[in-house]
Structure formats: C-alpha cells, structure tokens
Write an enzyme that holds these catalytic residues in place. Structure first.
Site, PDB file in Angstrom:
ATOM      1  N   GLU A 238       0.880  -1.182   0.000  1.00  0.00           N
ATOM      2  CA  GLU A 238       0.000   0.000   0.000  1.00  0.00           C
ATOM      3  C   GLU A 238       0.905   1.216   0.000  1.00  0.00           C
ATOM      4  OE1 GLU A 238      -3.089   0.022  -0.398  1.00  0.00           O
ATOM      5  OE2 GLU A 238      -3.508  -2.099  -0.130  1.00  0.00           O
ATOM      6  N   CYS A 272      -2.472   8.826   2.675  1.00  0.00           N
ATOM      7  CA  CYS A 272      -2.131   8.386   1.316  1.00  0.00           C
ATOM      8  C   CYS A 272      -3.238   8.791   0.348  1.00  0.00           C
ATOM      9  CB  CYS A 272      -1.935   6.880   1.312  1.00  0.00           C
ATOM     10  SG  CYS A 272      -3.244   6.026   2.180  1.00  0.00           S
TER      11      CYS A 272
HETATM   12  P1  NDP Z   1       8.384   4.471   4.637  1.00  0.00           P
HETATM   13  O1  NDP Z   1       8.378   3.724   3.363  1.00  0.00           O
HETATM   14  O2  NDP Z   1       9.549   5.312   4.951  1.00  0.00           O
HETATM   15  O3  NDP Z   1       8.189   3.491   5.880  1.00  0.00           O
HETATM   16  C1  NDP Z   1       7.106   2.597   6.003  1.00  0.00           C
HETATM   17  C2  NDP Z   1       7.445   1.494   6.983  1.00  0.00           C
HETATM   18  O4  NDP Z   1       8.497   0.690   6.449  1.00  0.00           O
HETATM   19  C3  NDP Z   1       7.963   1.998   8.328  1.00  0.00           C
HETATM   20  O5  NDP Z   1       7.553   1.118   9.348  1.00  0.00           O
HETATM   21  C4  NDP Z   1       9.460   1.935   8.130  1.00  0.00           C
HETATM   22  O6  NDP Z   1      10.159   1.901   9.337  1.00  0.00           O
HETATM   23  C5  NDP Z   1       9.594   0.634   7.368  1.00  0.00           C
HETATM   24  N1  NDP Z   1      10.825   0.475   6.594  1.00  0.00           N
HETATM   25  C6  NDP Z   1      11.694   1.420   6.168  1.00  0.00           C
HETATM   26  N2  NDP Z   1      12.685   0.853   5.430  1.00  0.00           N
HETATM   27  C7  NDP Z   1      12.434  -0.477   5.405  1.00  0.00           C
HETATM   28  C8  NDP Z   1      13.078  -1.598   4.790  1.00  0.00           C
HETATM   29  N3  NDP Z   1      14.176  -1.469   4.054  1.00  0.00           N
HETATM   30  N4  NDP Z   1      12.526  -2.816   4.962  1.00  0.00           N
HETATM   31  C9  NDP Z   1      11.395  -2.982   5.674  1.00  0.00           C
HETATM   32  N5  NDP Z   1      10.744  -1.961   6.277  1.00  0.00           N
HETATM   33  C10 NDP Z   1      11.243  -0.726   6.136  1.00  0.00           C
HETATM   34  O7  NDP Z   1       7.071   5.337   4.601  1.00  0.00           O
HETATM   35  P2  NDP Z   1       6.599   6.446   5.598  1.00  0.00           P
HETATM   36  O8  NDP Z   1       6.597   5.881   6.986  1.00  0.00           O
HETATM   37  O9  NDP Z   1       7.329   7.687   5.338  1.00  0.00           O
HETATM   38  O10 NDP Z   1       5.056   6.589   5.169  1.00  0.00           O
HETATM   39  C11 NDP Z   1       4.621   7.508   4.233  1.00  0.00           C
HETATM   40  C12 NDP Z   1       4.204   6.801   2.976  1.00  0.00           C
HETATM   41  O11 NDP Z   1       3.222   5.824   3.251  1.00  0.00           O
HETATM   42  C13 NDP Z   1       3.561   7.743   1.993  1.00  0.00           C
HETATM   43  O12 NDP Z   1       4.098   7.555   0.712  1.00  0.00           O
HETATM   44  C14 NDP Z   1       2.092   7.342   2.019  1.00  0.00           C
HETATM   45  O13 NDP Z   1       1.414   7.669   0.846  1.00  0.00           O
HETATM   46  C15 NDP Z   1       2.187   5.890   2.275  1.00  0.00           C
HETATM   47  N6  NDP Z   1       0.936   5.377   2.813  1.00  0.00           N
HETATM   48  C16 NDP Z   1       0.147   4.584   2.030  1.00  0.00           C
HETATM   49  C17 NDP Z   1      -1.069   4.122   2.473  1.00  0.00           C
HETATM   50  C18 NDP Z   1      -1.930   3.242   1.610  1.00  0.00           C
HETATM   51  O14 NDP Z   1      -2.880   2.654   2.129  1.00  0.00           O
HETATM   52  N7  NDP Z   1      -1.666   3.122   0.333  1.00  0.00           N
HETATM   53  C19 NDP Z   1      -1.569   4.482   3.793  1.00  0.00           C
HETATM   54  C20 NDP Z   1      -0.658   5.277   4.557  1.00  0.00           C
HETATM   55  C21 NDP Z   1       0.552   5.709   4.052  1.00  0.00           C
HETATM   56  P3  NDP Z   1      10.567   3.267  10.045  1.00  0.00           P
HETATM   57  O15 NDP Z   1       9.420   4.218   9.983  1.00  0.00           O
HETATM   58  O16 NDP Z   1      10.851   2.848  11.419  1.00  0.00           O
HETATM   59  O17 NDP Z   1      11.749   3.794   9.286  1.00  0.00           O
END
Ligand code: NDP
Length: 518
Positions: A238, A272
């Site tokens: 997502e 999002c």
């Molecule tokens: P990120 O991609 O930075 O992080 C998402 C999650 O992945 C966090 O828990 C993060 O940990 C973790 N993560 C980071 N790097 C890795 C890796 N290499 N392997 C596995 N996990 C990893 O996104 P954001 O937190 O900045 O969220 C914002 C984004 O989410 C926006 O683009 C938004 O549009 C999208 N989003 C989409 C939704 C949907 O339903 N389509 C709903 C809500 C948001 P940590 O934060 O601890 O670094």
C-alpha cells in the site's frame, strides 16, 4: 540523554518532548519472533471461527474501555488531534473488527465453482481457504493504530498469526496494539510486536514470514518487493498517492469546498488518500477557490482543545518536503491564497491553498503528504480525466457533480483503486470495501473480501463422482485419441451442449479403446 544505537526514542511532534525509549529488536530476535509465530500458528489455525470472533470482540471491548487513553497516545505520538484519533483511527477500526469477527467465516466458506460441461462428466470443483502462517505487518506512521490493527484482525480471523513492526516514529502505539490483543486473551505469540527503524522492518522481511503487508513509500515498497522475492514471500504493498478531486460546474460548490478542505488537510495532509490535486471547471474556479479559502481560514492549527483541526506534522523530514513543494509552486508561478508557512521552530504547517497550479509543475506530480491544496482548472470532461490520470499514482480520486450518470462515467475512466462520487477520502474507514492502488500506488488489496483473500491460501478440490471409466485424454494415444481431441477442440471447448452431444459417439469409442487396453 544521547541516543544509543540499540534503542529508539519516541517524541511528541507537537512539543518535541520525549515520550519514551525502547530497545531495538535485534535481527536474531525478529527471526525468533517469526519462528515463535509459526509455532503458535499450529494451534491457532485449528481454532474455530467462533473462538476467533470471541477474542476479537474481546479486543474491541479492551479498546472501548481504554478509548480516551488510546486516543491521547495516538495524538501524542503521531501529532494528530484527538478528534482525528477518534474519528479516523479508533471508530473505523472498531467497525472493521466487528465486521470481520462476524463475517470472516461466511466470507471464507468453501465455495463451489461452476465448471461448465465438465459437470456433465460427473465432476465438481470447490474452493477451500487455508491460513498462510505468519503475516508480517509493516505500517507507516500516519495511521499507526488503525492500519496495523485492522490488518492484524483480518489476518487472525483468517487463522494466521502476526508480527508487527511499527514505524520508529510511533512504536508505543505499536506496543499498545500488542497489549490490547494480550488483554483480550489471545494466545501467547499469536500477535507479536518488534521495535526499531527500517533495519528492523528489513529483518522481518528477511525472516521470511508467509506474507508481508506493507504500508509506506514507493521507494521502500520496491526495496521490500526485491527482498521478499528472495524467499518468494508474497506482499501486499500500500504505497503513495497524489489523489485528484474533479469538480464539475454543476457540483454543489459548498459541499465540494468543505470536502476539499477536509480531504486535503485532515491528518495534516498526511494521508495516502489526501486530496493532493483539485481540478475544477474553469467557469466555477474563482467561486470554489473563494469558498475553500474562507473555510481554510477558520481552521485552528495546534494548541489544545476539541476545536483543533490541524495537529503537528510527523517529522522535520515531512515538513521539509511540504516547504520544498510550496516554494516550487511559487517559483513555477502559482499563487498562495492562504497559508504557505510553518510556525517557527515547530512541526505545525499552516493549511495552504494554492491557485493557478498545473500538471507541468513538479509539485503536482510528486507526493507532498502535507497540508497543501493546489487548484488547477479544466475546460472539458475529457481534459479533466486526462489531467487526473496524468500521474504515476492511482490510489483514490473523487468526482463532484449533480449528474450521477456523468459521475459514474468519469469515475470508471479514472485510473485509481477507489473513486468516490460526491465523497472524498474516507473509504479506508469502510473495512467492508477493498483498498489498494493502481500504478505506483501499490499491489494487492487490504480490507474487503479482496483483502481477506490476500491472507489465505486458496485451494481447489476437484472430485470425479463417476470414477468408473478412464478419461479419454489418458495414455496411450492413438488415431482414435487424436480424432477425439480434435472433437474436444471443435465441439466440447465451444461450451455448447448441442455440439458436445455430437461428440459422444467418438468419446465412447475412445473410452472403450482405453478400457480394452487395461
Ligand atoms: P516508509 O516507506 O519510509 O516506511 C514505512 C514502513 O516501512 C515503516 O515502518 C518503516 O520503518 C519501514 N521500513 C523502512 N525501510 C524499510 C526496509 N528497508 N525494509 C522494511 N521496512 C522498512 O514510509 P513512511 O513511513 O514515510 O510513510 C509515508 C508513505 O506511506 C507515503 O508515501 C504514504 O502515501 C504511504 N501510505 C500509504 C497508504 C496506503 O494505504 N496506500 C496508507 C498510509 C501511508 P521506520 O518508519 O521505522 O523507518
């Protein structure tokens, strides 16, 4: 206190105050959690739907009894107002919980499949649905309660166990989710929470759970897809959005203005499915913009009280993106109608309405994920659709018109996973409906029956109820076989009962030939 590498610190984005520190779960401990989850799965998979329902309904009661405390925690750790913690996280997930608790059994009931003319040969087919095993859930920080909790409930109702890795920005909310399930009486290791930053998420993927449910950015989604491919772990991704709202000249402009303000600024624009591009028919652009600006100026940003509409943004990194996009709009010739600045030394960014935007501007293409509402104009229905589809993203969209035939027609031409007519953004809150994106907005679905199906292994059971004769396509082959197969191609495969009846003599010749050979 200096930050240690083996711990993470959670801070309140509104005040910068430390909420607490937590030990980072090491990669070995993450792998152990998946192993324990797999052991717990062996007994959890055997529980009845009635038992799973009882426990999920008990978890609802835990949430209801601690609702204000949970809302406050969500507000403190994510920055959103308590009003939104209640309306956009707690209420929707409680509804999702009751829906899947009550309906998962029916939705996952074995299902007969129509097999056309094969049924005449005494065959039948059905689907049965098995749980997958351990589901790894990696959510973003923007809906840190409802997204992982909702996905966990769906996975559990389907018979899986789960390991959640909350965002490093919202770890205490993640731990609260684990606590809720424990208090409800779920077995040990049915729901586990591991803490840390991206590395911990990567360790969870590396530990090869049976499914990954990921919510986050496109860049991380791609990294996870690559890492998951190593073990052929299937993923639901997502990802981001740049969601368009199209307002036709016949729309109720007061409603459209109210919807645009909420759609763009709720959760400080960090959804999002936020409205990130508004396209309005040129004949009503001035009027709609004025209504939007008027409403925006009434919003209270930050502070305390039930009347706060915009809370703090989640992080300095997010504010920097918003500032960059606002600067970019100005440099490209768009006009800031209101807002456009942050309160100094804080993570509060004023709700910003921008007129004169167009798709050539970089900030109309990249996801902003902040409280900005750029407005562009169109002349024709075709142009509105073209502009809305001119994006790498396709998560949600909305169409505003009093002409419902036009609304439906336009909706179906928009490349997005969910399109609303005269509504905006909120359908993630309807757990009964699927959620997911086209294009770079993701792969797979959460929520709805489609989302539940992502959490099971579908199995096809095929039965020959007349197992008395050999099948005509078995070996050895012969001229009679080849002639029969020609008939299969020209008659049976047509799906016509009449044509298939004409094949019968040839079919019997072939079957008797095979029987004679046994
Ligand atoms: P990120 O991609 O930075 O992080 C998402 C999650 O992945 C966090 O828990 C993060 O940990 C973790 N993560 C980071 N790097 C890795 C890796 N290499 N392997 C596995 N996990 C990893 O996104 P954001 O937190 O900045 O969220 C914002 C984004 O989410 C926006 O683009 C938004 O549009 C999208 N989003 C989409 C939704 C949907 O339903 N389509 C709903 C809500 C948001 P940590 O934060 O601890 O670094």
């Amino acid at each position: 206190m200096p930050q240690r590498t083996d711990e993470i610190t959670s801070t309140d984005p509104a005040t910068g105050e430390e909420i607490g520190r937590l030990a980072v779960t090491s990669p070995e401990e993450v792998a152990d959690a998946v192993t324990r989850g797999r052991e717990a799965f062996q007994s959890w998979r055997k529980t009845t739907f009635t038992e799973r329902k009882r426990l999920v309904m008990a978890a609802r009661e835990v949430i209801l009894s601690e609702m204000d405390e949970i809302a406050l925690l969500i507000s403190r750790e994510s920055g959103k107002p308590v009003a939104e913690a209640l309306s956009m996280e707690i209420a929707p997930v409680l509804d999702l919980m009751q829906h899947f608790a009550r309906n998962a059994e029916r939705l996952l009931k074995p299902r007969r499949i129509g097999i056309g003319l094969y049924a005449l040969m005494g065959r039948s087919s059905k689907m049965v649905y098995h749980p997958l095993g351990v589901v790894g859930i990696i959510p973003a920080w923007n809906y840190p309660f409802s997204i992982p909790l909702g996905e966990a409930v769906m996975a559990l109702m389907a018979g899986n166990t789960v390991v959640i890795k909350p965002s490093e920005l919202t770890p205490f909310i993640g731990l609260k989710i684990g606590e809720i399930f424990a208090k409800a009486g779920f077995p040990v290791d049915a729901v586990q929470v591991v803490c840390g930053a991206g590395d911990t998420g990567a360790a969870l993927v590396e530990a090869a759970p049976d499914k990954i449910m990921f919510t986050g950015s496109v860049a991380t989604g791609k990294r996870i897809a690559v890492a998951a491919a190593k073990n052929l772990t299937s993923t639901v991704l997502e990802l981001g959005g740049k969601d368009p709202m199209i307002v036709f000249e016949d729309a109720n402009l007061d409603l459209a203005a109210g919807a645009a303000v909420w759609g763009a600024f709720c959760n400080a624009g960090q959804s999002c499915s936020s409205v990130e591009r508004l396209y309005v028919h040129e004949s009503v652009a001035k009027e709609l913009t004025a209504k939007i600006v008027e409403r925006t100026k009434l919003l209270k940003v930050g502070g305390s009280g039930d009347d706060v509409s915009l809370g703090a943004m989640s992080s300095e990194r997010q504010v920097a993106i918003v500032e960059d996009h606002v600067a970019q709009f100005i440099a490209d010739g768009a006009r800031i109608e209101t807002g456009g600045v942050r309160e100094s030394d804080t993570l509060f960014f004023g709700p910003t309405v921008i007129s004169g935007a167009n798709n050539e501007m970089r900030a109309m293409q990249e996801e902003t994920f902040g409280p900005t509402l750029p407005i562009a104009t169109f002349k024709t229905e075709e142009e509105a659709i073209r502009l809305a589809n001119d994006s790498e993203f396709g998560l949600t969209a909305s169409v505003w018109t009093k002409d419902y035939a036009k609304g439906g027609r336009v909706a179906e031409q928009i490349e997005a996973g969910s399109v609303c007519v005269n509504e905006v953004l909120y359908t993630h809150g309807i757990g009964q409906t699927p959620w997911g994106g086209f294009k770079n907005s993701g792969r797979g679905r959460t929520h709805g029956t489609e989302g539940l199906m992502e959490l099971v292994q579908p199995q096809h059971i095929h039965v020959n109820h007349l197992a008395l004769l050999p099948d005509a396509w078995w070996m050895p082959y012969s001229s009679t076989a080849v002639e029969t197969f020609r008939g299969f191609a020209t008659k049976f495969a047509s799906g016509s009962l009449f044509k298939t009846a004409m094949l019968m003599p040839q079919l019997f010749r072939r079957i008797f030939e095979l029987r004679g050979k046994k």
